[in-house]
Scaffold this active site. Structure first.
Site, PDB file in Angstrom:
ATOM      1  N   GLU A   1      -1.011  98.246   9.886  1.00 53.14           N
ATOM      2  CA  GLU A   1      -0.676  99.671  10.019  1.00 53.14           C
ATOM      3  C   GLU A   1      -0.396 100.350   8.685  1.00 53.14           C
ATOM      4  O   GLU A   1      -0.752 101.505   8.490  1.00 53.14           O
ATOM      5  CB  GLU A   1       0.542  99.835  10.942  1.00 53.14           C
ATOM      6  CG  GLU A   1       0.218  99.588  12.396  1.00 53.14           C
ATOM      7  CD  GLU A   1       1.444  99.689  13.278  1.00 53.14           C
ATOM      8  OE1 GLU A   1       2.193 100.657  13.128  1.00 53.14           O
ATOM      9  OE2 GLU A   1       1.650  98.790  14.113  1.00 53.14           O
TER      10      GLU A   1
ATOM     11  N   ASP B   1       1.752  96.139  14.372  1.00 50.51           N
ATOM     12  CA  ASP B   1       3.118  95.675  14.670  1.00 50.51           C
ATOM     13  C   ASP B   1       3.230  94.979  16.031  1.00 50.51           C
ATOM     14  O   ASP B   1       2.472  95.284  16.959  1.00 50.51           O
ATOM     15  CB  ASP B   1       4.085  96.867  14.621  1.00 50.51           C
ATOM     16  CG  ASP B   1       4.366  97.312  13.186  1.00 50.51           C
ATOM     17  OD1 ASP B   1       3.993  96.581  12.257  1.00 50.51           O
ATOM     18  OD2 ASP B   1       4.952  98.398  13.003  1.00 50.51           O
TER      19      ASP B   1
ATOM     20  N   ASP C   1       4.714  95.166  18.893  1.00 47.63           N
ATOM     21  CA  ASP C   1       5.362  95.853  20.009  1.00 47.63           C
ATOM     22  C   ASP C   1       4.308  96.635  20.784  1.00 47.63           C
ATOM     23  O   ASP C   1       3.121  96.578  20.481  1.00 47.63           O
ATOM     24  CB  ASP C   1       6.485  96.774  19.501  1.00 47.63           C
ATOM     25  CG  ASP C   1       6.003  97.792  18.473  1.00 47.63           C
ATOM     26  OD1 ASP C   1       4.780  97.930  18.289  1.00 47.63           O
ATOM     27  OD2 ASP C   1       6.852  98.454  17.849  1.00 47.63           O
TER      28      ASP C   1
ATOM     29  N   GLU D   1       3.619  99.763  20.866  1.00 46.74           N
ATOM     30  CA  GLU D   1       2.920 100.740  20.026  1.00 46.74           C
ATOM     31  C   GLU D   1       1.859 100.049  19.170  1.00 46.74           C
ATOM     32  O   GLU D   1       0.737 100.532  19.029  1.00 46.74           O
ATOM     33  CB  GLU D   1       3.947 101.446  19.126  1.00 46.74           C
ATOM     34  CG  GLU D   1       3.594 102.863  18.744  1.00 46.74           C
ATOM     35  CD  GLU D   1       3.774 103.842  19.880  1.00 46.74           C
ATOM     36  OE1 GLU D   1       3.100 104.890  19.831  1.00 46.74           O
ATOM     37  OE2 GLU D   1       4.543 103.577  20.814  1.00 46.74           O
TER      38      GLU D   1
ATOM     39  N   TYR E   1      11.117  91.757  12.334  1.00 50.58           N
ATOM     40  CA  TYR E   1      10.727  93.077  12.851  1.00 50.58           C
ATOM     41  C   TYR E   1      11.943  93.842  13.350  1.00 50.58           C
ATOM     42  O   TYR E   1      12.789  93.298  14.059  1.00 50.58           O
ATOM     43  CB  TYR E   1       9.700  92.914  13.967  1.00 50.58           C
ATOM     44  CG  TYR E   1       9.034  94.209  14.342  1.00 50.58           C
ATOM     45  CD1 TYR E   1       8.437  95.007  13.377  1.00 50.58           C
ATOM     46  CD2 TYR E   1       9.000  94.635  15.664  1.00 50.58           C
ATOM     47  CE1 TYR E   1       7.825  96.200  13.721  1.00 50.58           C
ATOM     48  CE2 TYR E   1       8.377  95.818  16.018  1.00 50.58           C
ATOM     49  CZ  TYR E   1       7.792  96.602  15.041  1.00 50.58           C
ATOM     50  OH  TYR E   1       7.187  97.782  15.373  1.00 50.58           O
TER      51      TYR E   1
ATOM     52  N   ARG F   1      12.273  96.608  15.272  1.00 52.61           N
ATOM     53  CA  ARG F   1      12.332  97.309  16.571  1.00 52.61           C
ATOM     54  C   ARG F   1      12.420  96.258  17.668  1.00 52.61           C
ATOM     55  O   ARG F   1      11.431  95.699  18.100  1.00 52.61           O
ATOM     56  CB  ARG F   1      11.104  98.212  16.763  1.00 52.61           C
ATOM     57  CG  ARG F   1      11.134  99.409  15.843  1.00 52.61           C
ATOM     58  CD  ARG F   1      10.041 100.422  16.147  1.00 52.61           C
ATOM     59  NE  ARG F   1      10.114 101.528  15.184  1.00 52.61           N
ATOM     60  CZ  ARG F   1       9.467 101.560  14.033  1.00 52.61           C
ATOM     61  NH1 ARG F   1       8.688 100.555  13.689  1.00 52.61           N
ATOM     62  NH2 ARG F   1       9.577 102.590  13.220  1.00 52.61           N
TER      63      ARG F   1
ATOM     64  N   HIS G   1      10.699  89.919  20.963  1.00 56.03           N
ATOM     65  CA  HIS G   1      10.809  89.093  19.767  1.00 56.03           C
ATOM     66  C   HIS G   1      12.265  89.018  19.342  1.00 56.03           C
ATOM     67  O   HIS G   1      13.133  89.580  19.990  1.00 56.03           O
ATOM     68  CB  HIS G   1       9.930  89.619  18.621  1.00 56.03           C
ATOM     69  CG  HIS G   1       9.617  91.069  18.703  1.00 56.03           C
ATOM     70  ND1 HIS G   1       8.417  91.557  19.133  1.00 56.03           N
ATOM     71  CD2 HIS G   1      10.377  92.154  18.433  1.00 56.03           C
ATOM     72  CE1 HIS G   1       8.435  92.878  19.126  1.00 56.03           C
ATOM     73  NE2 HIS G   1       9.599  93.262  18.703  1.00 56.03           N
TER      74      HIS G   1
END
Length: 692
Positions: free
Chosen positions: A10, A83, A85, A87, A299, A301, A345
């Protein structure tokens, strides 16, 4: 061919870090976030055709897409490493569509930390794109678009342009307004306390009135105080009971996104957006001299408190070696996830506990070091043994009037050697050591101090307490909190005053309309259930179209009713109390996108406007003509300046107090210091006592 494999991530920073780990057969490029989305100019959802979204390439991403297609053609295989997740999964799915990749091919690579070992391990086990994860993200996007693009036009027509409504933001605004209503309706109640200062020989300690004749007693007014003080006729008090206990205090769990945002607000004074921005930098990688670029944290989030066994083992060895075996929980520290946590995670932790803050401080900027130290310390403490405190509760009596003294002493520091969790009121638990007392001892009172108090209204939400409450109620998910708080301020539904949220008049108008006509949108239980439904989509237990349809059918009826019944609301201009200095017409107070301002009532013939400024009652210490007024910087930080600007360029972050320094004659300002405020000279050679 210069490379065999293309890896798409990203962010450019992440691309640089990963390319160094993978070697020359790999080329790593960045999509720079999303490359496709719903159009901004229209709804972009076919409600009649299973809510099918119409995606388009994001404006301005043409060159990026062209570059990705060109790079993909030259590669034998393309890996999608966005990433880990929902998104990120959706970004990978959109990339696959744009590049005509096979959705069943094992080309999705996921890693929770950007370290050489984690990245290389991830590339050994690529998987296919998880369509359930994509559907969960798509369902959220469609729901948010249906709400926003359906309610917002009604608000534009009935109230004013530029307004919006959303699922999570509407609940956040309602919570802030409900708290404000509680504060307005609050009626203070009087109550009293009696504190006593006592001594045994030369050792002094404090005790507080508890009750009379074995029963706890409230002190609602001054008359009740007199009843007690009339019974206290001497200086001697007898120790009637001594209770000694050993209490264990467990460490806080490692950070989730929410707890990280809260603690960074409490301890570092970071806004939510800043916390996430700095955490992203630490996750994507920092150049550590000869070590190269390394991702320093996992990570950021996540709503999980889970820790990998390898990280627990490394922490246990580090703690044993650094602090001693008795400080290490040896990987036995247990934490329980909050109900509804996705647990996709791990918790937020350092990628290696061996990279201590002191060791890497030279490579980090000030904010990065502060946040890394917070994350590192919290994780290390979470893997340490509990602290042990000796507590002591002493009951004192005279003429059946009972005072109680509570004391505590740290017997074994345990995790407290490294980290102690912050509190919302900023008060830290302190040791209170009592003298050695036994039943039958006689102690003397030094003085007895009755104090009048009044109950306080509930506190307004800070960023930290609002995030905590949203999380407790199951509203939103880790990735939504920062953008939600930003949106409600940008729309001017709420404002931050002294780090606490207050609703604006506009926010209250919009909230009333949403409450009256779209009750589901601001129903906490309904929204929390919606989050659970999205989690079920992610787990493959629910069909995303059915989840959206269950919401939209009743919502559609509310929309039609609102369109008919909402009457146009005119936000009236308030008289400013003075005339326009350009044309002489009366000035009025208008409500704009960034709050209230003065404008000429003769608009559009006269376009004169002025900012509304607040004088602090101090004459400018530089020109001695203008008034010192409060101003806001571009980053919304408060500072002080002269009302005669630009003729006088006086500015100060600290508040001038209107007095000169008795030593040098320069002006004095009020600075915030730990424990209160202090008046100091701008030359730094004079200071007054701290005012609490």
């Amino acid at each position: 061919m210069a490379y065999k494999y293309l890896v798409i991530v990203e962010s450019p920073a992440k691309a640089k870090t990963i390319e160094k780990y993978l070697g020359r057969n790999y080329k790593v490029v960045a999509s720079v976030g999303h490359i496709r989305d719903l159009p901004k100019s229209k709804m972009g959802i076919d409600v009649e055709n299973d809510y099918e979204p119409h995606y388009i390439s994001i404006r301005g991403k043409g060159d990026v897409i062209k570059g990705l297609r060109s790079a993909a053609k030259k590669a034998e295989k393309v890996y999608l490493a966005s990433d880990p997740d929902r998104e990120g999964e959706a970004i990978a799915w959109h990339l696959a569509h744009l590049l005509n990749l096979d959705l069943t091919d094992k080309n999705r690579v996921v890693f929770n930390e950007i370290t050489k070992e984690a990245v290389k391990a991830a590339f050994k086990e690529p998987r296919a794109i998880d369509v359930d994860l994509v559907d969960a993200q798509q369902a959220r996007r469609v729901l948010d678009r249906l709400v926003g693009y359906s309610i917002s036009p009604i608000l534009w027509r009935k109230v004013k342009k530029g307004l919006s409504a959303g699922r999570v933001q509407s609940i956040a605004v309602k919570m802030i307004i409900d708290r404000e209503k509680e504060i307005r309706a609050f009626i203070p109640e009087e109550y009293w306390t009696i504190d006593g200062n006592f001594k045994k020989q030369t050792k002094k300690f404090k005790a507080t009135f508890w009750g009379v004749e074995g029963k706890k007693k409230k002190l609602p007014h001054a008359e009740s105080i007199k009843e007690i003080t009339d019974r206290l006729t001497g200086k001697d008090y007898q120790v009637t009971k001594v209770e000694k206990k050993e209490r264990k205090r467990n460490p806080a769990a490692p950070f989730t996104t929410s707890s990280l945002q809260q603690e960074a607000a409490r301890k570092l004074n970071f806004r939510t957006r800043k916390t996430m921005m700095v955490a992203q930098q630490l996750y994507e990688g920092i150049a550590l001299g000869k070590q190269g670029t390394v991702g320093l944290i996992t990570y950021m989030r996540t709503d999980s408190k889970r820790i990998a066994d390898s990280a627990k083992g490394e922490a246990a060895d580090f703690i044993t070696e650094t602090y001693g075996k008795e400080y290490s929980a040896h990987g036995t520290a247990k934490v329980k996830n909050a109900q509804g946590a996705q647990d996709a995670h791990e918790a937020v932790r350092p990628t290696s506990v061996l990279r201590t803050p002191d060791e890497i401080a030279q490579y980090l900027d000030k904010d990065q070091l502060k946040l890394y130290t917070l994350i590192w310390s919290r994780f290390v403490a979470s893997q340490m043994t509990p602290a042990v405190l000796d507590t002591m509760k002493v009951t004192l009596e005279q003429n059946a009037v009972i005072f109680i003294a509570n004391g505590s002493k740290i017997k074994f520091k345990g995790f407290m050697s490294v980290y102690i969790e912050g509190t919302d009121d900023g008060k830290e638990e302190k040791e209170n050591i009592l003298p050695e007392l036994v039943e039958g001892d006689v102690v003397q009172s030094i003085n007895i101090e009755p104090k009048q108090h009044f109950t306080q209204p509930p506190a307004r939400f800070s960023e930290a307490t609002l995030i905590r409450t949203l999380e407790e109620k199951g509203v939103g998910r880790p990735s939504t909190y920062a953008p939600t708080l930003e949106t409600i301020q940008r729309r001017y539904y709420v404002k931050l005053q002294q780090k606490r949220f207050e609703p604006t008049e506009l926010g209250e108008i919009v909230n009333t309309l949403v409450e009256d006509f779209f009750p589901q949108i601001v129903d906490v239980n309904f929204t929390a259930q919606m989050e659970n439904d999205l989690d079920s989509v992610e787990e493959g237990k629910e069909n995303w179209v059915k989840v959206v349809d269950r919401f939209y059918r009743p919502f559609e009826k509310e929309l039609n009713e609102a369109e008919e019944k909402i009457e146009k609301i005119q936000i009236k201009d308030e008289p400013a109390g003075f005339d326009c200095d350009v044309c002489g017409h009366p000035m009025v107070i208008k409500l704009g996108r960034f709050g209230k301002f003065y404008a000429c009532s003769n608009f559009p013939e006269c376009r004169n406007t002025k900012p509304i400024v607040k004088e602090i009652g101090v004459v400018c210490p530089v020109c001695h003509e203008g008034q010192v007024i409060e101003r806001k910087s571009k980053k919304n930080r408060l500072f002080y300046g002269c009302s005669r600007y630009p003729d006088c360029d006086f500015t100060s972050w600290d508040k001038p107090v209107g007095r000169d320094c008795p030593k040098c004659g320069k002006y004095l300002v009020e600075k915030k210091v730990k424990g209160g405020k202090q008046v100091v000279c701008i030359n730094g050679d004079y200071e007054e006592a701290v005012q609490k």
